[in-house]
Design an enzyme around this catalytic site. Sequence first.
Site, PDB file in Angstrom:
ATOM      1  N   GLY A  12       2.280   2.628   0.396  1.00 31.98           N
ATOM      2  CA  GLY A  12       3.189   3.457  -0.376  1.00 31.98           C
ATOM      3  C   GLY A  12       4.621   2.977  -0.437  1.00 31.98           C
ATOM      4  O   GLY A  12       5.523   3.783  -0.639  1.00 31.98           O
ATOM      5  N   SER A  13       4.858   1.660  -0.298  1.00 29.10           N
ATOM      6  CA  SER A  13       6.249   1.205  -0.412  1.00 29.10           C
ATOM      7  C   SER A  13       6.755   1.361  -1.850  1.00 29.10           C
ATOM      8  O   SER A  13       7.938   1.658  -2.071  1.00 29.10           O
ATOM      9  CB  SER A  13       6.411  -0.235   0.074  1.00 29.10           C
ATOM     10  OG  SER A  13       5.774  -1.146  -0.782  1.00 29.10           O
ATOM     11  N   MET A  90      -6.151   1.041  -5.667  1.00 28.26           N
ATOM     12  CA  MET A  90      -7.035  -0.128  -5.674  1.00 28.26           C
ATOM     13  C   MET A  90      -8.409   0.194  -6.266  1.00 28.26           C
ATOM     14  O   MET A  90      -9.446  -0.068  -5.658  1.00 28.26           O
ATOM     15  CB  MET A  90      -7.158  -0.688  -4.261  1.00 28.26           C
ATOM     16  CG  MET A  90      -5.815  -1.068  -3.643  1.00 28.26           C
ATOM     17  SD  MET A  90      -4.768  -2.125  -4.679  1.00 28.26           S
ATOM     18  CE  MET A  90      -5.500  -3.701  -4.275  1.00 28.26           C
ATOM     19  N   HIS A 109       1.342  -5.026 -10.695  1.00 26.79           N
ATOM     20  CA  HIS A 109       0.435  -6.013 -10.105  1.00 26.79           C
ATOM     21  C   HIS A 109       1.260  -7.180  -9.558  1.00 26.79           C
ATOM     22  O   HIS A 109       2.163  -7.676 -10.240  1.00 26.79           O
ATOM     23  CB  HIS A 109      -0.556  -6.510 -11.167  1.00 26.79           C
ATOM     24  CG  HIS A 109      -1.574  -7.463 -10.607  1.00 26.79           C
ATOM     25  ND1 HIS A 109      -2.663  -7.018  -9.882  1.00 26.79           N
ATOM     26  CD2 HIS A 109      -1.646  -8.817 -10.633  1.00 26.79           C
ATOM     27  CE1 HIS A 109      -3.365  -8.081  -9.488  1.00 26.79           C
ATOM     28  NE2 HIS A 109      -2.769  -9.166  -9.930  1.00 26.79           N
TER      29      HIS A 109
HETATM   30  C1  GAR Z   1       1.680  -3.659  -4.324  1.00 26.54           C
HETATM   31  O1  GAR Z   1       2.099  -4.957  -4.015  1.00 26.54           O
HETATM   32  C2  GAR Z   1       1.026  -3.615  -5.685  1.00 26.54           C
HETATM   33  O2  GAR Z   1       1.592  -4.521  -6.592  1.00 26.54           O
HETATM   34  C3  GAR Z   1      -0.390  -3.986  -5.340  1.00 26.54           C
HETATM   35  O3  GAR Z   1      -0.652  -3.307  -4.145  1.00 26.54           O
HETATM   36  C4  GAR Z   1       0.553  -3.228  -3.384  1.00 26.54           C
HETATM   37  C5  GAR Z   1       0.717  -1.814  -2.882  1.00 26.54           C
HETATM   38  O4  GAR Z   1       1.754  -1.736  -1.953  1.00 26.54           O
HETATM   39  N1  GAR Z   1      -1.282  -3.614  -6.386  1.00 26.54           N
HETATM   40  C6  GAR Z   1      -2.383  -4.310  -6.705  1.00 26.54           C
HETATM   41  O5  GAR Z   1      -2.740  -5.308  -6.145  1.00 26.54           O
HETATM   42  C7  GAR Z   1      -3.162  -3.721  -7.886  1.00 26.54           C
HETATM   43  N2  GAR Z   1      -4.196  -4.619  -8.282  1.00 26.54           N
HETATM   44  P1  GAR Z   1       2.411  -0.353  -1.583  1.00 26.54           P
HETATM   45  O6  GAR Z   1       1.282   0.604  -1.172  1.00 26.54           O
HETATM   46  O7  GAR Z   1       3.298  -0.643  -0.416  1.00 26.54           O
HETATM   47  O8  GAR Z   1       3.173   0.161  -2.780  1.00 26.54           O
END
Ligand code: GAR
Length: 190
Positions: A12-13, A90, A109
Site C-alpha cells: 500500500g505505498s 494483483m 505498472h
Molecule cells: C507497485 O510497484 C505497482 O506498480 C505494482 O505493485 C506495486 C504495489 O506496491 N503493480 C503491478 O505490478 C501491477 N501489475 P504498493 O502496494 O506499495 O503500492
Amino acid sequence: KQKLAIFASGTGSNYDAIHEAIQTGELEAELVLLVCDRPQALVIKKAADNGLPVFVFNPRDYSTKADFEAEIVKQLKKAAVEWIILAGYMRLIGTVLLECFEGRIINIHPSLLPAFPGLDAIGQAFDAGVKVSGVTIHYVDAGMDTGQIIAQQAVAIKPNMTRPALQSAIQLVEHELYPRTIQQLLTQGE
Ligand code: GAR
C-alpha cells in the site's frame, strides 16, 4: 469532489501516496473505499488507521470471478464510487467490473509498457539488463497491462545498481506520478 476507490493487494505505498496527496490538497478528490483481495495485506491496516472504509474479500469464498466482482460492484455503488484506482491490485479485472466502470479504471505498472507486463516487472527488467525502465499509468481493459497509456516516466538503471535500489527508484517515481496523473484526469475538460 469525485469519489475514488483504491484496489490494492499488498503493502500500500501507492495507497499512502494518494491518501497523502489528498490531505495536502495536491489531489482534489475523495477517497471513499479500499477494496482488497488479501485479508492479510498491510494496506488494510493503513486504510483502517485513516478511517477509510475497507471491503476485504477472499476470492476463494466465491466460485467465480463474476461472483466476487458482482459483490465488489455492489460495494462500489453503495459508496457512489466514480473512479477505480488500481494500486498493486494483483488480479486481472473481469467483465463485470469492466462493463460497470468502462473507461473509469486506471492502473499503475512498474515498467515502460508494453515492455515487461505481468508479474514482477521490476525483476523482469533487471534480469533483462535494460538500461532504462520506468512507470506506466494506463486505462484498464480485459488484457494484462494492455490498456491505453495515459502517462509514463523513465527510470535509468545505472551500472552496479542493485535490484532493491531499482525498486526504490521506481517506487519514488510512482508515488509522485500517480497522484499527479489522477489529478490531471479528474480535471481534464473542466
Ligand atoms: C507497485 O510497484 C505497482 O506498480 C505494482 O505493485 C506495486 C504495489 O506496491 N503493480 C503491478 O505490478 C501491477 N501489475 P504498493 O502496494 O506499495 O503500492
